[in-house]
Design an enzyme around this catalytic site. Structure first.
Site, PDB file in Angstrom:
ATOM      1  N   GLU B 215       0.887  -1.395  -0.002  1.00 36.92           N
ATOM      2  CA  GLU B 215       0.052  -0.081  -0.038  1.00 36.92           C
ATOM      3  C   GLU B 215       0.735   1.293  -0.001  1.00 36.92           C
ATOM      4  OE1 GLU B 215      -2.565  -0.214   3.359  1.00 36.92           O
ATOM      5  OE2 GLU B 215      -3.880  -1.423   2.540  1.00 36.92           O
ATOM      6  N   HIS B 257      -5.959   2.972   5.118  1.00 35.39           N
ATOM      7  CA  HIS B 257      -5.413   2.698   6.654  1.00 35.39           C
ATOM      8  C   HIS B 257      -4.369   4.108   6.911  1.00 35.39           C
ATOM      9  CE1 HIS B 257      -7.017  -1.338   6.075  1.00 35.39           C
ATOM     10  NE2 HIS B 257      -6.432  -1.253   4.856  1.00 35.39           N
TER      11      HIS B 257
END
Lengths: 415, 299
Positions: B215, B257
């Site tokens: 990510e 996140h």
């Protein structure tokens, strides 16, 4: 959460880091006709000499963008403030300015504390060359920016700060001054649970004092609950005010902590995204873009929200004007109930009755019931809807909606 | 043998009486995990699905000296205390499921874990699963574990919890099973980074290929690329890095996140993908291409 300069300087001052004397003026204080006595008073309090007026925005590189002006009389100050407050700067509306005494200085230094995520330790950065774009500078002159990592349990010991200051080229009294400020910055980082504390520039005045001319502080959003004393108002980080739809979405999660369904960022594409899970939603955004589509929004619902929340989110996502397609997709949920969340989606779609194509891909607890609900809805209302379970790879659903949206766009624009 | 967990794993769940923890304990027991104790201060003497609850880890260890793994499920601000307790007793593996742990706490936990030579995965982990021994920690796989997770030669390490299972599902559809799969969380500071865990998969005889899900944000993927450049690509690695669209978004917007914040141009997906490709890692452009790449390397 990013802090405005004036908020950051409050935290620095509390920790004993010297800052210039200044006053924050908000929009609500403005609007006076004729000479504003408040600005006259501020001008006098700052010594009746030239003052700096600094637009309070969250974006960096404000100086270059014209966000700092100077004024040498109360009249000039009022002119500058009136021009600045309410203006647009770097995508933000300036709602307040910081008026400060104009510091005369001889040197500009750089100092920051943040976390090195690879070493997983806090890191102190010091340079004798401040006031510059530190990213570019650090890339071009890595030798002139001293980085010193240290253990987060013991914290920043003065000797470590002195070592770093010496390596950066500081000597004598200044070496001790720099180290003392570094240790105070560590207190700012720990006491406020900040992720970044940056002073650029840290200047040396003519009488040998160090002064923080600017402050960039990023607070750890995950630690706010243990700092009820610093209750900074919420702000948007997109660099623009919230849109009407974003405001409606934001209210979805207020007062109901079951799951999350209020994250919504409006974009300028034509494919509505009703996606779940942080990782899954981002991956689907990438996939839509990779297949040549343009998302109309970003969202992510998850954590097993109740049907009502997802109903409200669907109303926000699926009613945006100009949509040519809607993707309702997510991975194989570990926890979120597909039947419950799809009940909310189905109720909203029944009210909206979209003409554009819809592609669904979802799996997880209650998937059979959830997918059946959608198929029945499509049949009953005659929707252009394709419903897939786990058999279709999640990102394949992005390809299908991009193709269907392109065909639909051609059809409606061809009319 | 699995990575970090195997048939000898005996688990204590911290915060077992919580709603989610209790539900996940049921799922773990059903799958076959040996959950031998739970800890919730003040609730000692109760039972959760037949698992005895203790007031402290020391009491749990006294009754169950075989405990060798701790699953941390306590609220975010209690995580540091709970993990420090587990580190004090030299529990060799700690899996933190809790999300939103403050960064300072995560850094301090990591520093102390290093001193105690303990392995940590998380915070924000979805858990770890080793299908061959039917052992899993955490909610990974949910209620229908066997549909996705069958024993096999592929290791999975994912920053995203939800995408751990989706990635494993793509692998299953490509015709392969899983050696060990784990969600390491997307936090900026965490116990298990790619570079901590990939070498364990290199050394694992069951694993023949590794799939990672990265990510934006942080430097984990770049650090892995550097590690592979130095130590060699001992087994094929296939990577997918999410979040390329974030490159076109205003900086500082938080998507997904906590770790998925692109700050100051660092950690962008494009940079990560380039670094990994240079190190010989196969990088998928779209997530489901992972399946075809896997078929190529394991053919």
């Amino acid at each position: 959460m990013r802090l405005y300069e004036f908020e950051g300087k409050q935290l620095l001052e509390k920790a004993g880091v010297p800052i210039p004397k200044g006053f924050y003026v908000t929009y609500s204080a403005m609007g006076a006709v004729g000479a504003d006595p408040e600005l006259e008073r501020i001008f006098d309090e700052l010594g009746g000499r030239e003052v700096a007026v600094k637009a309070q925005v969250l974006a960096g590189k404000r100086g270059k963008a014209g966000g700092i002006h100077f004024a040498d009389s109360p009249e000039a100050l009022q002119q500058v403030v009136e021009a600045m407050v309410g203006s647009e700067l770097l995508g933000e509306t300036v709602t307040g300015v910081l008026i400060e005494e104009k510091a005369s200085f001889e040197e500009e230094y750089y100092m920051s504390l943040t976390y090195d995520t690879v070493a997983r330790q806090p890191v102190l950065a010091i340079s004798r060359e401040g006031g510059v774009d530190v990213e570019t500078f650090a890339r071009e002159h890595p030798d002139k920016l001293v980085l010193r990592r240290f253990g987060p349990i013991v914290g920043l010991m003065p000797w470590v700060a002195r070592d770093a200051a010496a390596e950066a080229g500081f000597r004598g009294r200044e070496l001790r001054q720099i180290a003392a400020i570094a240790v105070k910055l560590w207190r700012v980082l720990v006491d406020n649970d900040a992720r970044l504390v940056e002073i650029n520039p840290l200047v040396r005045t003519a009488d040998g004092l160090l002064l923080a001319l600017d402050a960039a502080i990023l607070l750890d959003g995950d630690a706010r609950v243990r700092h009820p004393e610093t209750n900074f108002p919420p702000r948007q980080a997109t660099g623009r005010p919230l849109t009407e739809r974003e405001l409606i979405a934001q209210a979805i999660d207020e007062g109901d902590y079951r799951g999350v369904a209020g994250k919504y960022v409006e974009l300028d594409g034509d494919i509505g995204m009703l996606t779940s899970g942080g990782g899954g939603s981002i991956t689907l955004m990438d996939a839509v873009a990779a297949f040549g589509g343009r998302p109309a929004n970003y969202t992510e619902y998850g954590g097993n929200p109740p049907a009502e929340k997802v109903y409200r989110l669907t109303k926000v996502v699926a009613t945006k004007p100009g949509l040519h397609g809607l993707l309702i997709a997510g991975g194989i949920a570990n926890n979120t109930r597909v039947d419950v969340t799809f009940e909310g989606i189905a109720r909203a779609l029944e009210e909206i009755r979209p003409e554009y194509p819809i592609v669904i891909r979802r799996a997880g607890p209650g998937e059979e019931e959830g997918l059946r609900l959608m198929r029945e809805l499509a049949q009953r209302l005659g929707l252009d809807m394709e419903v897939y379970g786990a058999d279709l790879p999640m990102t394949e659903s992005a390809r299908i909606i991009v193709e269907k949206a392109a065909a639909y766009r051609q059809k409606v624009e061809g009319k | 043998m699995g990575i970090l967990i195997n048939e000898n794993t005996r688990v204590a769940v911290q915060g077992i009486t919580g709603r989610e923890a209790s539900k996940v304990t049921r799922e773990m027991l059903d799958y076959g995990t040996k959950v031998v104790a739970g800890v919730t201060p003040g609730k000692g003497g109760q039972e959760v699905h037949g698992v005895p609850v203790y007031d402290s880890l020391s009491q749990a260890l006294e009754a169950h000296p075989a405990i060798n793994a701790v699953l941390t499920y306590v609220p975010p601000l209690a995580v540091k205390d709970a993990v420090m307790e587990a580190l004090h007793y030299n529990i060799p593996f700690i899996n933190i499921i809790t999300e939103r742990v403050p960064m300072l706490d995560a850094a301090q936990i990591h520093a102390y874990a290093r001193l105690r030579r303990t392995r940590i995965v998380g915070p924000t982990s979805v858990g770890v699963i080793h299908p061959q021994a039917r052992v899993k920690l955490g909610p990974i796989g949910g209620v229908n574990v066997d549909r996705v997770y069958q024993p096999g030669p592929v290791g999975v390490i994912s920053k995203s919890g939800g995408m751990t299972t989706e990635t494993s599902w793509i692998i299953r559809q490509a015709g392969f099973g899983i050696s060990t799969a784990m969600g390491i969380g997307g936090d900026f500071i965490k116990g298990g980074n790619f570079v901590d865990l990939v070498p364990m998969f290199f050394n694992d005889p069951q694993t023949e290929a590794i799939v990672i899900f990265g990510e934006p944000g942080g430097g984990d993927e770049e650090a892995l690329a550097e590690y592979v450049m130095q130590h060699g690509l001992q087994k094929p690695i296939i990577a997918f890095i999410s979040g390329r669209f974030v490159d076109h978004m205003p900086q500082g917007v938080q998507f997904g996140h906590a770790g998925a914040v692109v700050e100051r141009g660092m950690g962008s997906p494009a940079v990560k993908m380039a670094a990994l490709r240079k190190a010989g890692v196969l990088v998928a452009e779209v997530q489901h291409e992972v399946g075809a790449l896997l078929q190529e390397v394991l053919a």
